[in-house]
Design an enzyme around this catalytic site. Structure first.
Site, PDB file in Angstrom:
ATOM      1  N   ASP A 183       5.649 -37.106  -1.992  1.00  0.00           N
ATOM      2  CA  ASP A 183       7.076 -37.544  -2.898  1.00  0.00           C
ATOM      3  C   ASP A 183       7.220 -38.106  -1.202  1.00  0.00           C
ATOM      4  O   ASP A 183       7.416 -37.847   0.223  1.00  0.00           O
ATOM      5  CB  ASP A 183       7.674 -36.253  -2.572  1.00  0.00           C
ATOM      6  CG  ASP A 183       7.441 -35.612  -3.881  1.00  0.00           C
ATOM      7  OD1 ASP A 183       7.075 -36.157  -4.204  1.00  0.00           O
ATOM      8  OD2 ASP A 183       8.064 -34.330  -4.053  1.00  0.00           O
TER       9      ASP A 183
HETATM   10  N1  URA Z   1       4.864 -30.452  -4.216  1.00  0.00           N
HETATM   11  C1  URA Z   1       6.363 -31.032  -4.699  1.00  0.00           C
HETATM   12  O1  URA Z   1       7.014 -30.495  -4.945  1.00  0.00           O
HETATM   13  N2  URA Z   1       6.428 -32.429  -3.626  1.00  0.00           N
HETATM   14  C2  URA Z   1       5.408 -32.752  -2.537  1.00  0.00           C
HETATM   15  O2  URA Z   1       5.520 -33.978  -1.857  1.00  0.00           O
HETATM   16  C3  URA Z   1       3.963 -32.470  -3.177  1.00  0.00           C
HETATM   17  C4  URA Z   1       3.889 -31.360  -3.383  1.00  0.00           C
END
Ligand code: URA
Length: 245
Positions: free
Chosen positions: A102
């Site tokens: 993310d």
């Molecule tokens: N899980 C998440 O919630 N976000 C990420 O960036 C990676 C794994």
């Protein structure tokens, strides 16, 4: 392939640096000093040396990046900076991120030119372990830890998550910190798993993929090539030209 392209793609400098190196007589092709970067070489057969060291041709390129917060895992984006833009322009061609983190997640991200490598690591069938350090508002009791580890519902119509591991849990007032290891890569998986037990993630960092951990020497935004050992661990494969000779 052009000699200057070969040297930039094997990580020996930018195109303008290579021009200077060639001018200085630091590059040889089959033992003869090169004078022109535009000359065409056969990367599989010709012996190229730079500063008296043989340059091995790499079929593909593989990097680990310490992804900082605020950049997106994409090759193009009209609004935000992309992980690709953290790379020197000469290295960007053909490169793409292996899976996604993310925008607000930091930590270990691989980028490569090798689609097969990406598939092997990210395919849901391969169950490669990914470990994340998290900080979340909320708290975890024994029953919640057990639910997270054995499989938890994170969306009404999806199957339960696969077994996961929680470690190094520390709880302090309304903040819980720890590491979560998962073998899937569902959308926002870590955040959603923790949300399912009323913990709201405020910080997330990926620490490792398979047996390879984020190099602590890399500050956010820095990258380096994967070593042959790391590549072998992840992929069981060599990337230097000897393999093809
Ligand atoms: N899980 C998440 O919630 N976000 C990420 O960036 C990676 C794994």
């Amino acid at each position: 392939m052009r000699l200057d392209k070969f040297l930039t793609e094997t990580g020996n400098g930018t195109r303008s640096q290579i021009k200077v190196y060639i001018k200085k007589g630091l590059v040889t092709v089959n033992g003869s000093v090169a004078t022109d970067g535009s000359v065409h070489i056969d990367e599989m057969k010709d012996k190229i040396s730079f500063q008296n060291k043989t340059v091995l041709y790499k079929k593909n390129r593989y990097y680990m990046l310490h992804k900082p917060k605020g950049v997106v895992c994409a090759t193009k984006d009209n609004v935000s900076q992309t992980v690709l833009q953290l790379f020197a322009p000469d290295l960007q061609k053909g490169l793409f991120p292996v899976g996604r983190l993310d925008k607000d997640t930091e930590g270990l991200l691989f980028l490569t030119t090798d689609g097969d490598f990406s598939h092997r690591l990210m395919s849901p069938k391969k169950h490669v372990e990914k470990t994340y350090y998290f900080e979340a508002e909320g708290s975890l009791n024994t029953e919640e830890i057990q639910r997270l580890e054995s499989g938890i519902e994170i969306a009404g119509d999806e199957p339960l998550t696969l077994p996961a591991k929680l470690s190094e849990i520390q709880q302090d007032k309304q903040l819980v910190k720890g590491c979560l290891t998962i073998t899937e890569g569902r959308f926002h998986q870590v955040k959603r798993m923790l949300q399912a037990v009323d913990c709201h993630v405020v910080y997330l960092k990926r620490l490792s993929i398979g047996q390879v951990s984020l190099d602590e020497k890399l500050v956010p935004g820095e990258y380096r090539e994967l070593t042959e050992t790391e590549l072998h661990t992840l992929y069981n494969k060599k990337n230097v030209v000897e393999e093809y000779k």
